[in-house]
Write a protein that holds these residues in place. Structure first.
Motif, PDB file in Angstrom:
ATOM      1  N   SER A   1       0.803  -1.224   0.000  1.00 16.95           N
ATOM      2  CA  SER A   1       0.000   0.000   0.000  1.00 16.95           C
ATOM      3  C   SER A   1       0.834   1.271   0.000  1.00 16.95           C
ATOM      4  CB  SER A   1      -0.921   0.011   1.228  1.00 16.95           C
ATOM      5  OG  SER A   1      -0.139  -0.126   2.412  1.00 16.95           O
ATOM      6  N   SER A   2       2.116   1.168   0.366  1.00 14.11           N
ATOM      7  CA  SER A   2       2.955   2.362   0.453  1.00 14.11           C
ATOM      8  C   SER A   2       4.403   1.984   0.201  1.00 14.11           C
ATOM      9  CB  SER A   2       2.805   3.023   1.830  1.00 14.11           C
ATOM     10  OG  SER A   2       3.103   2.082   2.856  1.00 14.11           O
ATOM     11  N   ILE A   3       5.164   2.962  -0.258  1.00 14.87           N
ATOM     12  CA  ILE A   3       6.557   2.698  -0.610  1.00 14.87           C
ATOM     13  C   ILE A   3       7.328   4.000  -0.527  1.00 14.87           C
ATOM     14  CG2 ILE A   3       6.322   3.121  -3.090  1.00 14.87           C
ATOM     15  CD1 ILE A   3       7.883   0.455  -3.501  1.00 14.87           C
ATOM     16  N   GLY A   4       8.613   3.943  -0.146  1.00 13.28           N
ATOM     17  CA  GLY A   4       9.388   5.173  -0.039  1.00 13.28           C
ATOM     18  C   GLY A   4      10.872   4.920   0.158  1.00 13.28           C
ATOM     19  N   PHE A   5      11.713   5.807  -0.418  1.00 11.86           N
ATOM     20  CA  PHE A   5      13.167   5.747  -0.282  1.00 11.86           C
ATOM     21  C   PHE A   5      13.629   6.618   0.881  1.00 11.86           C
ATOM     22  CE2 PHE A   5      12.570   4.579  -4.715  1.00 11.86           C
ATOM     23  CZ  PHE A   5      13.520   3.581  -4.920  1.00 11.86           C
ATOM     24  N   SER A   6      14.677   6.193   1.557  1.00 13.15           N
ATOM     25  CA  SER A   6      15.266   7.016   2.609  1.00 13.15           C
ATOM     26  C   SER A   6      15.917   8.240   1.985  1.00 13.15           C
ATOM     27  CB  SER A   6      16.300   6.210   3.398  1.00 13.15           C
ATOM     28  OG  SER A   6      17.346   5.756   2.550  1.00 13.15           O
TER      29      SER A   6
ATOM     30  N   VAL B   1       4.190   4.792   4.915  1.00 12.19           N
ATOM     31  CA  VAL B   1       5.540   4.804   5.481  1.00 12.19           C
ATOM     32  C   VAL B   1       6.158   6.167   5.194  1.00 12.19           C
ATOM     33  CG1 VAL B   1       5.893   2.313   5.294  1.00 12.19           C
ATOM     34  CG2 VAL B   1       6.552   3.799   3.385  1.00 12.19           C
ATOM     35  N   ALA B   2       7.026   6.632   6.092  1.00 13.19           N
ATOM     36  CA  ALA B   2       7.680   7.932   5.923  1.00 13.19           C
ATOM     37  C   ALA B   2       9.055   7.895   6.573  1.00 13.19           C
ATOM     38  CB  ALA B   2       6.834   9.053   6.532  1.00 13.19           C
ATOM     39  N   TRP B   3      10.068   8.374   5.859  1.00 11.77           N
ATOM     40  CA  TRP B   3      11.433   8.436   6.378  1.00 11.77           C
ATOM     41  C   TRP B   3      11.720   9.824   6.946  1.00 11.77           C
ATOM     42  CZ3 TRP B   3      14.812   4.336   6.494  1.00 11.77           C
ATOM     43  CH2 TRP B   3      14.502   3.214   5.699  1.00 11.77           C
ATOM     44  N   HIS B   4      12.577   9.867   7.971  1.00 12.01           N
ATOM     45  CA  HIS B   4      13.059  11.150   8.482  1.00 12.01           C
ATOM     46  C   HIS B   4      13.993  11.758   7.447  1.00 12.01           C
ATOM     47  CE1 HIS B   4      14.911  14.142  11.135  1.00 12.01           C
ATOM     48  NE2 HIS B   4      13.927  13.916  11.980  1.00 12.01           N
ATOM     49  N   SER B   5      13.999  13.075   7.362  1.00 12.01           N
ATOM     50  CA  SER B   5      14.780  13.765   6.325  1.00 12.01           C
ATOM     51  C   SER B   5      16.280  13.763   6.598  1.00 12.01           C
ATOM     52  CB  SER B   5      14.298  15.216   6.180  1.00 12.01           C
ATOM     53  OG  SER B   5      14.462  15.912   7.414  1.00 12.01           O
TER      54      SER B   5
ATOM     55  N   LEU C   1      12.524   5.333  10.343  1.00 12.87           N
ATOM     56  CA  LEU C   1      11.344   5.050   9.540  1.00 12.87           C
ATOM     57  C   LEU C   1      10.089   5.061  10.399  1.00 12.87           C
ATOM     58  CD1 LEU C   1      10.198   4.197   6.760  1.00 12.87           C
ATOM     59  CD2 LEU C   1      10.597   1.821   7.442  1.00 12.87           C
ATOM     60  N   LEU C   2       9.051   5.704   9.880  1.00 13.90           N
ATOM     61  CA  LEU C   2       7.774   5.844  10.570  1.00 13.90           C
ATOM     62  C   LEU C   2       6.692   5.183   9.716  1.00 13.90           C
ATOM     63  CD1 LEU C   2       6.442   7.361  13.044  1.00 13.90           C
ATOM     64  CD2 LEU C   2       6.073   9.272  11.470  1.00 13.90           C
ATOM     65  N   ALA C   3       5.729   4.542  10.367  1.00 11.57           N
ATOM     66  CA  ALA C   3       4.638   3.907   9.627  1.00 11.57           C
ATOM     67  C   ALA C   3       3.360   3.964  10.442  1.00 11.57           C
ATOM     68  CB  ALA C   3       4.980   2.453   9.286  1.00 11.57           C
TER      69      ALA C   3
ATOM     70  N   GLY D   1       3.351  11.485   9.098  1.00 14.41           N
ATOM     71  CA  GLY D   1       4.721  11.743   8.681  1.00 14.41           C
ATOM     72  C   GLY D   1       5.416  12.693   9.628  1.00 14.41           C
ATOM     73  N   PHE D   2       6.661  13.024   9.275  1.00 13.67           N
ATOM     74  CA  PHE D   2       7.425  13.998  10.045  1.00 13.67           C
ATOM     75  C   PHE D   2       7.068  15.408   9.589  1.00 13.67           C
ATOM     76  CE2 PHE D   2       9.979  10.126  10.236  1.00 13.67           C
ATOM     77  CZ  PHE D   2      10.272  10.066  11.590  1.00 13.67           C
ATOM     78  N   ALA D   3       7.143  16.356  10.515  1.00 13.47           N
ATOM     79  CA  ALA D   3       6.804  17.745  10.212  1.00 13.47           C
ATOM     80  C   ALA D   3       7.705  18.679  11.001  1.00 13.47           C
ATOM     81  CB  ALA D   3       5.337  18.025  10.551  1.00 13.47           C
ATOM     82  N   ASN D   4       7.637  19.964  10.631  1.00 10.90           N
ATOM     83  CA  ASN D   4       8.383  20.986  11.361  1.00 10.90           C
ATOM     84  C   ASN D   4       9.870  20.637  11.403  1.00 10.90           C
ATOM     85  OD1 ASN D   4       8.765  23.339  12.820  1.00 10.90           O
ATOM     86  ND2 ASN D   4       8.127  22.445  14.790  1.00 10.90           N
TER      87      ASN D   4
END
Length: 436
Positions: A152-157, A196-200, A205-207, A239-242
């Motif tokens: 359902s979701s996919i993402g690169f670091s 899924v979301a990676w920290h910048s 990794l957050l999900a 996701g991550f913010a700020n």
């Protein structure tokens, strides 16, 4: 989707046809005034033939069995929604894409481009499989196999070293971004992964899960750093913010929560509607450089809030159906919202006023701003992708080629070119060249 026949709208009936219909009605009305002048008794030879021996049984009249099978198959094809039927019903579809990738055998729900190495991108779909691709190659670099349910979701670091896939099997899998080799399987959630979301700035990794929790892991160790469990419904977005200092989650329970990632505590909680009658949050986006975020609601409402103070800054009202996507422009004080009402709305953030309304013929599934540009893409359930200039609401391009709803998009910014990746309900991934 098509049908063999459809009822004709009143506007499609010309005057002569109307007169004919009215005349027939008059004749029917007069039947009750007729008198019986003669009666007949039916004999054995007058009995109608059995159903399987009708007057149409003669092949010379109704066609051969093979011909009738062909007609039936054509009618079935029109209702099945297969690509061939779509071309028949709506005319030929011009494929404007630069490349069509057909490895998936089901709908493609997720696409992501490796920002650190933009010639690589990944896709995931309803066939429980992910693929790692390189632009220009017809075959995938690697097949990402291991999930037992839809990806359902996919993402690169951010550093481009890892690729994460989230599945409805409740597992997040991490792969090497260059070869698609398994790195670690992250377990914990008891139901499907929504995002899924990676920290910048790190391999964190957050999900979010359907079990009302969100999880944070350290990669490649796979150790759990934090569990966020206060929501009472599926954590649909997050996701991550700020600048990575906060985590934002949005849920079907009708709340948006801003978290302290270290302590795992809630700093702020916003209710999209009355807690007694909660409406689900349908989309969420954090500003790329400021501590503000937007979220959409299934009622069509949109709200903008501050991540540090928890205050609602504005309620943006224009849509009358579920808002499916929101996003910020990173070079102008503009935001956009897309809804199933077919409208893409452009908002002035200085005044929180509606600047433009861009209309579509069908519901908007996703919007995507181009980096450092006032241009944005929108994709719809009507198979099209449109490129808009937010300053003027001018539609610069209409990209066709998909034969079913376009479900996801991602942009690749290579040194020599910029390209768009799209995934669709037609089981294909398409690559589009962007020359504006």
């Amino acid at each position: 989707r098509g049908r063999c026949r459809r009822p004709m709208d009143a506007s499609e009936v010309d005057a002569s046809e109307t007169d004919s219909v009215v005349g027939d009605l008059h004749e029917v009305a007069m039947v009750s005034d007729l008198q019986v002048t003669e009666e007949y008794e039916l004999g054995p030879d007058d009995v109608p033939p059995p159903e399987d021996q009708s007057e149409l049984g003669d092949e010379s009249v109704r066609g051969s069995d093979d011909e009738m099978d062909a007609v039936n198959e054509a009618c079935e094809g029109e209702t099945s929604g297969e690509p061939q039927a779509l071309e028949t019903l709506h005319g030929p579809i011009e494929d404007m894409s630069a490349q069509q990738l057909t490895a998936h055998t089901s709908a493609v729900f997720a696409v992501s481009v490796n920002a650190a190495n933009p010639y690589f991108f990944a896709t995931g779909g309803g066939d429980d499989v992910g693929y790692l691709w390189r632009v220009g190659l017809a075959e995938p670099v690697a097949r990402l196999q291991g999930h037992s349910e839809t990806i359902s979701s996919i993402g690169f670091s951010a550093d481009g070293n890892y690729l994460a896939t989230g599945g409805l099997d409740g597992i997040v899998r991490v792969w090497s971004a260059d070869a698609g080799e398994p790195v670690v399987a992250l377990e914990g959630p008891t139901q499907g992964i929504n995002w899924v979301a990676w920290h910048s700035r790190g391999a964190v990794l957050l999900a979010g899960s359907e079990d009302a929790t969100a999880w944070m892991w350290k990669v490649p160790e796979g150790s759990v750093m934090q569990i966020f469990s206060v929501h009472s419904g599926s954590v649909s977005y997050g996701g991550f913010a700020n600048g990575g200092r906060n985590i934002i989650t949005a849920s079907e329970d009708g709340t948006v929560r801003v978290w302290n990632p270290r302590a795992g505590t809630v700093d702020h909680c916003l209710h999209a509607s009355s807690p007694q009658e909660p409406y689900a949050i349908t989309c969420l986006a954090a500003h790329p450089s400021q501590a503000v975020y937007l979220f959409g609601i299934e009622t069509g409402a949109v709200k903008m809030a501050h991540a540090e103070t928890g205050k609602v800054l504005a309620a943006l009202s224009s849509h009358d159906a579920s808002v499916e996507s929101v996003g910020f422009c990173d070079c102008m004080p503009l935001a956009a919202t897309g809804s199933m009402d077919g409208k893409l709305c452009i908002w002035e953030l200085n005044t929180f006023s509606l600047r433009h309304t861009c209309t579509h013929g069908a519901g908007v599934v996703e919007l995507l701003w181009r980096r450092q540009s006032p241009l944005l893409f929108s994709c719809t359930v009507s198979r099209e992708i449109r490129l808009w200039d937010a300053r003027s609401a001018e539609c610069l391009k209409v990209l066709t080629g998909h034969r079913d709803a376009v479900l996801c998009m991602a942009i690749g910014y290579a040194q020599d070119a910029t390209y768009l990746i799209s995934g669709s309900d037609d089981h294909t991934v398409r690559v589009w060249s962007i020359d504006v």
